[in-house]
Design an enzyme around this catalytic site. Structure first.
Site, PDB file in Angstrom:
ATOM      1  N   HIS A   1      69.326 -34.456  65.965  1.00  0.00           N
ATOM      2  CA  HIS A   1      70.648 -34.954  65.555  1.00  0.00           C
ATOM      3  C   HIS A   1      71.663 -34.479  66.590  1.00  0.00           C
ATOM      4  O   HIS A   1      71.830 -33.275  66.776  1.00  0.00           O
ATOM      5  CB  HIS A   1      71.050 -34.406  64.176  1.00  0.00           C
ATOM      6  CG  HIS A   1      70.096 -34.763  63.071  1.00  0.00           C
ATOM      7  ND1 HIS A   1      70.160 -34.198  61.816  1.00  0.00           N
ATOM      8  CD2 HIS A   1      69.057 -35.635  63.027  1.00  0.00           C
ATOM      9  CE1 HIS A   1      69.205 -34.719  61.051  1.00  0.00           C
ATOM     10  NE2 HIS A   1      68.516 -35.590  61.761  1.00  0.00           N
TER      11      HIS A   1
HETATM   12  C1  LIG Z   1      62.253 -37.686  65.008  1.00  0.00           C
HETATM   13  C2  LIG Z   1      63.624 -38.024  64.509  1.00  0.00           C
HETATM   14  C3  LIG Z   1      63.865 -38.081  63.135  1.00  0.00           C
HETATM   15  C4  LIG Z   1      65.131 -38.378  62.658  1.00  0.00           C
HETATM   16  N1  LIG Z   1      65.330 -38.568  61.316  1.00  0.00           N
HETATM   17  C5  LIG Z   1      66.537 -38.992  60.859  1.00  0.00           C
HETATM   18  C6  LIG Z   1      66.731 -39.346  59.506  1.00  0.00           C
HETATM   19  O1  LIG Z   1      65.793 -39.345  58.725  1.00  0.00           O
HETATM   20  N2  LIG Z   1      67.966 -39.713  59.107  1.00  0.00           N
HETATM   21  C7  LIG Z   1      69.031 -39.740  59.975  1.00  0.00           C
HETATM   22  O2  LIG Z   1      70.142 -40.009  59.548  1.00  0.00           O
HETATM   23  N3  LIG Z   1      68.859 -39.464  61.272  1.00  0.00           N
HETATM   24  C8  LIG Z   1      67.635 -39.120  61.744  1.00  0.00           C
HETATM   25  N4  LIG Z   1      67.455 -38.903  63.073  1.00  0.00           N
HETATM   26  C9  LIG Z   1      68.593 -39.098  63.975  1.00  0.00           C
HETATM   27  C10 LIG Z   1      68.896 -40.570  64.153  1.00  0.00           C
HETATM   28  O3  LIG Z   1      67.731 -41.301  64.382  1.00  0.00           O
HETATM   29  C11 LIG Z   1      69.863 -40.707  65.303  1.00  0.00           C
HETATM   30  O4  LIG Z   1      70.998 -39.925  65.038  1.00  0.00           O
HETATM   31  C12 LIG Z   1      70.309 -42.133  65.534  1.00  0.00           C
HETATM   32  O5  LIG Z   1      69.235 -43.002  65.711  1.00  0.00           O
HETATM   33  C13 LIG Z   1      71.207 -42.155  66.771  1.00  0.00           C
HETATM   34  O6  LIG Z   1      71.653 -43.453  66.955  1.00  0.00           O
HETATM   35  P1  LIG Z   1      72.156 -43.928  68.390  1.00  0.00           P
HETATM   36  O7  LIG Z   1      72.338 -45.385  68.305  1.00  0.00           O
HETATM   37  O8  LIG Z   1      73.281 -43.074  68.808  1.00  0.00           O
HETATM   38  O9  LIG Z   1      70.956 -43.539  69.373  1.00  0.00           O
HETATM   39  P2  LIG Z   1      69.466 -44.063  69.402  1.00  0.00           P
HETATM   40  O10 LIG Z   1      69.054 -44.529  68.054  1.00  0.00           O
HETATM   41  O11 LIG Z   1      68.681 -42.988  70.022  1.00  0.00           O
HETATM   42  O12 LIG Z   1      69.511 -45.339  70.344  1.00  0.00           O
HETATM   43  C14 LIG Z   1      69.996 -45.292  71.652  1.00  0.00           C
HETATM   44  C15 LIG Z   1      69.279 -46.371  72.451  1.00  0.00           C
HETATM   45  O13 LIG Z   1      69.955 -46.550  73.674  1.00  0.00           O
HETATM   46  C16 LIG Z   1      69.013 -46.739  74.701  1.00  0.00           C
HETATM   47  N5  LIG Z   1      69.627 -46.358  75.973  1.00  0.00           N
HETATM   48  C17 LIG Z   1      69.972 -45.125  76.401  1.00  0.00           C
HETATM   49  N6  LIG Z   1      70.485 -45.184  77.640  1.00  0.00           N
HETATM   50  C18 LIG Z   1      70.463 -46.487  78.007  1.00  0.00           C
HETATM   51  C19 LIG Z   1      70.857 -47.172  79.187  1.00  0.00           C
HETATM   52  N7  LIG Z   1      71.394 -46.530  80.226  1.00  0.00           N
HETATM   53  N8  LIG Z   1      70.663 -48.517  79.228  1.00  0.00           N
HETATM   54  C20 LIG Z   1      70.117 -49.195  78.178  1.00  0.00           C
HETATM   55  N9  LIG Z   1      69.741 -48.571  77.041  1.00  0.00           N
HETATM   56  C21 LIG Z   1      69.921 -47.242  76.952  1.00  0.00           C
HETATM   57  C22 LIG Z   1      67.891 -45.818  74.302  1.00  0.00           C
HETATM   58  O14 LIG Z   1      66.683 -46.182  74.960  1.00  0.00           O
HETATM   59  C23 LIG Z   1      67.841 -45.994  72.804  1.00  0.00           C
HETATM   60  O15 LIG Z   1      66.965 -47.014  72.428  1.00  0.00           O
HETATM   61  C24 LIG Z   1      66.196 -38.592  63.574  1.00  0.00           C
HETATM   62  C25 LIG Z   1      65.964 -38.550  64.942  1.00  0.00           C
HETATM   63  C26 LIG Z   1      64.682 -38.289  65.412  1.00  0.00           C
HETATM   64  C27 LIG Z   1      64.443 -38.255  66.895  1.00  0.00           C
END
Ligand SMILES: Cc1cc2nc3c(=O)[nH]c(=O)nc-3n(C[C@H](O)[C@H](O)[C@H](O)COP(=O)(O)OP(=O)(O)OC[C@H]3O[C@@H](n4cnc5c(N)ncnc54)[C@H](O)[C@@H]3O)c2cc1C
Ligand code: SF4
Lengths: 167, 521
Positions: B459
């Site tokens: 997180h």
């Molecule tokens: C193992 C695990 C379990 C978790 N369990 C929970 C849970 O049960 N409940 C909960 O609330 N949260 C949970 N979380 C946290 C939650 O998944 C994240 O907080 C959330 O997905 C973050 O969302 P985001 O869109 O910021 O990033 P992400 O979901 O990580 O997505 C970001 C995306 O951007 C892409 N990206 C990055 N840089 C670039 C670039 N330069 N060009 C193109 N694409 C790019 C990445 O490849 C990725 O696919 C968990 C996380 C993990 C790792």
């Protein structure tokens, strides 16, 4: 094969180390140890796929453990040159070392080795994951049961003496 | 190695997508240039929801995702294979500081929602209040503004408490024991439709029951006309005359083939949703200069403890994470959760070496794994690392470790109350195996050194903070970067602090709020 592949002497050290970390345990009904598994092929795959910095870490861990006998038990040998009992003494001391980095290096090896070891069907059956997995629905289909459980999902297991192999 | 033994006849939502909706950039034969109203960078929790909201408003939308689209039928329960396919740096990223802390992030279509546990928590009101009071967010993010978005997300993703038939022994034991000793343990609320309790959320849900973005908002956005460019890394956002006008990217993972250039013109705006680790570095590469950029990184470090019982626990059956206790969030900054980790990971934490270790390993079926999530006060820094990687330095504070120690002691007591024969705290300096409740004080007196604990970070927050002024924040109260209008940052990098609860719901709600406001403007 790729350029980060382990050399034969590094492999000997690795086998000696992993043999201590994941040995057979007949008393617990586990007749295979990690050295019965395709360690070389697995690490070649790991080295091909993980970032370079990780392969450097793995290699550093192998070297530190290899030369640890001199510092840990005062024996001027590599880990592969020790008896199994002495190898275990060395690894126990390293895993419990007061130096964080040393503990972490052993942990790196244990982590990657666990990926291989727990994939063998014999191991999965014994440690519970295999049993539970056989009950699981496979990609949305109905739960597989009993004999429908799919051993081929696990990594091929090959042994020196040809006792078992799932290829 | 096939893992499909009984494929479902019905297509999953990630199959049968609209023709031309997915561009796998590894296969491009020439450089590509295209034009859309909005370009969204990242297809995880933040990006997928923004893309869907914008597409629903009638806008043309392109999504750029660095990772590949790994389809439900291609998920494998082999951790090594899965981590290579689904995770950034094959799951080997680490936060460095006084100790190393593994950092897990998805790098595939759906981002981290493909590998997460689907736990849904609305942003706590006290957190929003502190953002308003201490960080000057004012009326930009209020509970009243977020509530309709939470409602919509919960409807769309079928949020509900874990069904009893997939609670499993470990989760049930946690809930019952917690209640018996006066802790408010309860089944979790999760995003899922028909969870089968396979405990495989970490390697991708094999039945598309988990409502990750890969089987929900991304396919839904595509059906509304959006297009996704997978395996394409956004290298920079072009800002002209103070306005974001285009995104430049390159195909990745081309296996030695040519890496084609992708240029996407954004007529109305760019939504940056690359996660709290990648977003600050994308902004840096795009020329954003700000003293708060990459700073104030926060996390909820997680720590697992194990216990061995005399009866089967069979943690491989049940929702991956199914039960929790939130009582301590405000008073002590931690949350307790159950978890089921694949044997590959569980094995690493089994104490002992050699035969003794293997013998213990064969009793894994009798072990439970419960975890603490600490709302750490520590702040770290995200910088560009070597070869395009991201470097994060982060060291926990003494007060964070005090709370961790306390949380581990609560868990140990809970385990013993549940009938555990042994508790394995996994803290260096504390005996690896505790056999009676009297020994829990050894945890309470345990070391206050992060090198004694095996934390993991999932997180992530705060690296492009939102706020009213450009001295202390990167993103303004209209959610666009102070120095680049039309460059909206919608992931948790804009959160002024961590939350104390699982972040996906807050991330999605804020992203939906921003996309709705922008689309309606
Ligand atoms: C193992 C695990 C379990 C978790 N369990 C929970 C849970 O049960 N409940 C909960 O609330 N949260 C949970 N979380 C946290 C939650 O998944 C994240 O907080 C959330 O997905 C973050 O969302 P985001 O869109 O910021 O990033 P992400 O979901 O990580 O997505 C970001 C995306 O951007 C892409 N990206 C990055 N840089 C670039 C670039 N330069 N060009 C193109 N694409 C790019 C990445 O490849 C990725 O696919 C968990 C996380 C993990 C790792
Ligand atoms: S526990 Fe449920 S949601 Fe998670 S992978 Fe298994 S079936 Fe899917």
């Amino acid at each position: 094969m790729n350029r980060y592949c382990l050399r034969p002497f590094e492999l000997r050290w690795l086998y000696a180390t992993l043999g201590v970390l994941f040995p057979p345990a007949p008393s617990a009904g586990l007749f295979v140890g990690i050295c019965d598994m395709p360690v070389e092929a697995f690490f070649a795959d790991v080295f091909a796929k993980v970032p370079k910095v990780t392969s450097v870490g793995i290699r550093a861990a192998i070297w530190v453990v290899a030369f640890a006998p001199f510092f840990v038990i005062g024996r001027p040998r590599t880990i592969a040159g020790l008896s199994p009992a002495d190898r275990e003494r060395v690894i126990v001391r390293l895993s419990d070392s007061r130096f964080y980095l040393v503990r972490q290096l052993v942990l790196i090896l244990k982590t990657f080795a666990a990926l291989l070891y727990t994939q063998a069907i014999e191991v999965r059956e014994k440690i519970g994951g295999g049993l539970a997995m056989s009950r699981l629905p496979q990609n949305g289909g109905p739960a597989a049961s009993g004999s429908e459980a799919s051993p081929q999902r696990l990594l091929p297991l090959v042994t020196d003496n040809g006792r078992r192999s799932h290829v | 190695m096939s893992n499909i033994t009984s494929p479902s006849a019905a297509p999953y939502p990630d199959e049968q997508l609209r023709e031309g909706a997915v561009v796998d950039c590894r296969l491009l034969r020439a450089d590509l240039r295209d034009e859309y109203d909005y370009v969204v960078i990242g297809s995880g929790a933040a990006g997928a929801v923004a893309a869907h909201t914008l597409a629903k408003s009638g806008a043309s939308v392109a999504i750029l995702e660095e990772g590949p689209w790994v389809k439900t039928r291609d998920f494998s329960d082999d951790l090594h294979t899965s981590f290579n396919k689904l995770m950034r740096m094959s799951g080997t990223q680490i936060l460095t500081g006084r100790s190393f802390m593994p950092l897990l992030q998805g790098r595939c279509v759906g981002g981290s929602t493909v590998i997460n546990s689907a736990i849904a928590w609305r942003t706590p009101e006290d957190v929003i209040e502190s953002w308003q009071r201490e960080f000057g967010l004012g009326e930009s993010v209020t509970m009243a503004k977020l509530d309709p978005h939470f409602d919509a997300l919960e409807r769309d993703l079928n949020v509900h408490p874990v069904n009893d038939d997939v609670l499993g022994t470990s989760n049930r034991l946690f809930v019952e024991t917690a209640k018996a000793i006066g802790i408010a343990g309860a089944p979790m609320q999760r995003y899922e439709r028909g969870c089968k309790g396979s405990s495989r959320c970490l390697t991708g849900c094999p039945s598309a029951a988990k409502q990750g973005m890969n089987v929900s908002y991304i396919p839904w956005a595509l059906s509304l006309g959006a297009r996704i460019f997978s395996s394409c890394r956004a290298s920079k956002i072009e800002v002209r005359n103070g306005r974001a006008v285009a995104v430049h990217g390159r195909a990745v993972d081309t296996e030695g083939g040519p890496s084609r250039k992708v240029t996407l013109i954004a007529k109305k705006g760019v939504f940056l949703a690359a996660s709290a680790i990648q977003t600050p570095n994308v902004l840096r590469r795009s020329g954003v200069r700000n003293s708060a950029l990459g700073r104030h990184f926060q996390a909820h470090p997680g720590l697992a403890t194990f216990a061995m019982f005399d009866k089967p626990i069979d943690m491989y059956f049940g929702a991956t994470q199914g039960a929790e206790a939130i009582d301590f969030r405000k008073s002590d900054r931690f949350k307790l959760e159950t978890i089921s980790m694949p044997p590959e990971i569980a094995a690493i934490r089994v104490p002992g070496v050699g035969r003794e270790f293997v013998e213990r390993l064969t009793q894994l079926g009798n072990t439970a794994m419960w975890v603490v999530q600490v709302r750490a006060k520590a702040e770290g820094v995200v910088r560009p690392g070597f070869g395009g990687a991201d470097q994060v330095s982060f060291s926990l504070l003494k007060s964070d470790l005090e709370q961790t120690r306390k949380a581990c002691a609560v868990l140990a007591r809970l385990y013993f109350a549940a009938g555990a024969r042994e508790v394995w705290p996994g803290i260096y300096g504390v005996p690896p195996i505790l056999t009676s409740p009297d020994q829990v004080r050894l945890i309470e007196e345990g070391p206050l050194d992060s090198r004694s604990y095996s934390f993991i970070a999932t997180h992530l927050f705060g690296t492009a903070r939102m706020g009213p002024d450009r001295e202390s924040s990167v993103v303004g109260l209209d959610f666009s970067a102070h120095d680049a209008k039309g460059l909206y940052v919608v992931d948790s990098s804009i959160f002024p602090t961590n939350l104390g609860v699982n972040p996906q719901h807050s991330i999605m709600a804020i992203s939906r709020l921003v996309a709705t406001q922008v689309a309606e403007a």
